[in-house]
Write an enzyme that holds these catalytic residues in place. Structure first.
Site, mmCIF file in Angstrom:
data_model
loop_
_atom_site.group_PDB
_atom_site.id
_atom_site.type_symbol
_atom_site.label_atom_id
_atom_site.label_comp_id
_atom_site.label_asym_id
_atom_site.label_seq_id
_atom_site.Cartn_x
_atom_site.Cartn_y
_atom_site.Cartn_z
ATOM 1 N N LYS A 268 0.810 -1.208 0.000
ATOM 2 C CA LYS A 268 0.000 0.000 0.000
ATOM 3 C C LYS A 268 0.854 1.274 0.000
ATOM 4 C CE LYS A 268 -4.116 -2.241 1.702
ATOM 5 N NZ LYS A 268 -3.737 -3.647 1.978
HETATM 6 C C1 LIG Z 1 -4.393 -4.694 1.446
HETATM 7 C C2 LIG Z 1 -3.650 -5.942 1.335
HETATM 8 C C3 LIG Z 1 -4.075 -6.973 0.486
HETATM 9 C C4 LIG Z 1 -5.364 -6.901 -0.300
HETATM 10 O O1 LIG Z 1 -5.323 -5.909 -1.281
HETATM 11 P P1 LIG Z 1 -6.690 -5.367 -1.931
HETATM 12 O O2 LIG Z 1 -6.273 -4.293 -2.848
HETATM 13 O O3 LIG Z 1 -7.520 -4.863 -0.787
HETATM 14 O O4 LIG Z 1 -7.322 -6.522 -2.611
HETATM 15 C C5 LIG Z 1 -3.272 -8.093 0.375
HETATM 16 N N1 LIG Z 1 -2.136 -8.211 1.079
HETATM 17 C C6 LIG Z 1 -1.704 -7.253 1.908
HETATM 18 C C7 LIG Z 1 -0.449 -7.462 2.673
HETATM 19 C C8 LIG Z 1 -2.433 -6.083 2.063
HETATM 20 O O5 LIG Z 1 -2.005 -5.131 2.888
#
Ligand SMILES: *Cc1c(COP(=O)(O)O)cnc(C)c1O
Length: 463
Positions: A108
């Site tokens: 993210k």
């Molecule tokens: C947020 C997250 C996901 C899922 O991603 P999305 O975009 O919500 O599908 C998977 N793995 C990790 C480590 C995350 O932080």
């Protein structure tokens, strides 16, 4: 590029306005009015650095002055510890796209380091202030806090489920002492947090008064930042293997990352298949395997950032499934809201979408994947990435190399690593340094009025 709402009742707006609005006023999500076809540019793009590639992708969707966009991209990337930003590591018969080299060790950061600077840039010029409100099951919150801490004209309020995120994830939020950061532990589930955020965004007078902004993956700029690494990774693996097409395995929660991959494919990147990997919260896997989207009971798993029943970005995909017909989409969403179930009819539906495949991994499979991958390759997968890696094993094809997204560093989930391997293998100096630091957070009940009141006291009557 102009942006439309999936629900069709908001006027077309520009990139910067979509950026600042988050959720559209009619309750929909923003999508570009059309998807550019970049196939003619692919050969040239293959030679670009991550920063140059980001610029080429984003300029198609943005209305920023080009030198400004270039500068913001460059500044965002300074937060990453790897020269390639998102390197792709060969691992046995597949490839791992490491998305965890940012400040909070999860993918993210790729979007949020850019987004925080983009907000600041916009507010510098437009004036005013913004109060970012986000719900997190762990990773979004810390990435948002680290993207916004200390930035001008902004506060960030992050709601997370009290006691349901790992201690290290909590410390990544609560040890940040910048005055513009508020970590709020809500007595409820992540879905409760997400509902509160939705409700407050739906309270239009409050939303206007506070100039609420969104950073969860309903924000279009987040999706856009994530499109870049699909291109970057596909290019590296096509070079490495000489194959003309690749597959991706994506650990999925809110369908944000997966939607970015879908978009890269719609733009013309030769992705032959996108594999959705879920944990026990498998609403998306069930949809792509049965055609029925049915809410289940939320369960808590080893991969908490995927513990989601209602994937907020799924609406973006459904919009295309509805044949880009907002009226049909509105009817679907109303049906789902009322009954907790949706079997889309009409539009492009009636048959499964061949672009997506889906599978899920339960706790035993996830732990076995961590253990097997470590014993075969000496490589540690965090539990989210392990879900993707596990599901990928059933979809391997020598002609179409598989790229597995590694969405977090294993040290963020060291307890799962210990459970899987029996050893304490996962460490990172950034996380170790947080132990023992002073912490700051506020515990609140799972109620929108309580959160609204807290925010009002912090924001005050002034700016
Ligand atoms: C947020 C997250 C996901 C899922 O991603 P999305 O975009 O919500 O599908 C998977 N793995 C990790 C480590 C995350 O932080």
């Amino acid at each position: 590029m102009k942006y439309q709402s999936t629900r069709g009742n908001s006027p077309l707006i520009g990139f910067q306005d979509a950026l600042m609005t988050g959720l559209a006023r009619d309750g929909g999500l923003f999508l570009p009015a059309d998807i550019p076809d970049v196939r003619a540019a692919l050969a040239a793009w293959q030679k670009l650095s991550y920063a140059e590639l980001s610029f080429e992708v984003m300029r198609l969707f943005s209305d920023l002055l080009e030198p400004d966009l270039r500068a913001l991209i460059a500044q965002g990337l300074t937060a990453f510890r790897h020269p390639e930003i998102t390197p792709v590591v060969p691992l046995g018969n597949l490839h791992v796209l490491e998305l965890f080299h940012g400040p909070t060790l999860a993918f993210k950061d790729v979007a949020l380091q850019f987004l925080g600077r983009l907000f600041e840039y916009k507010l510098d010029r437009a004036g005013g202030r913004m109060n970012v409100l986000a719900a997190t099951s762990g990773d979004t919150g810390s990435a948002a806090i680290h993207g916004i801490r200390g930035r001008r004209h902004m506060r960030v309020f992050v709601l997370y489920p009290h006691g349901r995120i790992s201690p290290v994830q909590e410390r990544q939020m609560t040890t940040v002492m910048d005055a513009n950061v508020f970590a709020l532990a809500v007595r409820g589930s992540f879905d409760d947090c997400q509902e509160i955020v939705k409700e407050l965004f739906g309270d239009l007078p409050f939303r206007d008064r506070c100039a609420l902004g969104a950073v969860n993956s309903i924000n279009w700029a987040r999706i856009l930042s994530q499109v870049v690494y699909y291109f970057y990774a596909a290019f590296r693996v096509m070079e490495r293997t000489g194959k003309p097409r690749v597959r991706f395995a994506v650990p999925t929660g809110n369908f944000g990352d997966a939607f970015a991959g879908y978009l890269a494919w719609r733009m013309g990147l030769p992705i032959s298949r996108l594999l959705l990997a879920t944990n026990e919260n498998d609403i998306l896997a069930r949809f792509f395997n049965t055609g029925i989207y049915r809410r289940g009971r939320l369960c808590h798993t080893l991969s908490p950032s995927m513990d989601i029943q209602i994937a907020s970005n799924f609406e973006r995909y459904l919009f295309y499934r509805a044949g880009e017909d907002p009226q049909r989409l509105r009817a679907w969403m109303a049906q789902f809201q009322a009954t907790g179930e949706l079997q889309p009819k009409g539009g492009l539906t009636g048959k499964p979408d061949p672009f997506f495949a889906a599978g899920s991994a339960d706790a035993a499979a996830c732990l076995a994947a961590i253990r097997d991958c470590y014993s075969a390759h000496g490589y540690l997968l965090d539990p989210h990435s392990a879900v993707g890696w596990y599901v990928a094993q059933s979809f391997l094809d020598p002609e179409e190399p598989m790229i597995c997204l590694a969405t977090a560093h294993p040290a963020k989930f060291s307890e799962a690593i210990r459970q899987a391997t029996g050893r304490d293998l996962a460490h990172h100096e950034i996380l170790d340094a947080l132990t023992g630091l002073p912490e700051r957070r506020t515990v609140l009940p799972a109620s929108a009025p309580a959160v609204r009141e807290f925010m009002q006291t912090k924001i005050g009557g002034g700016d």
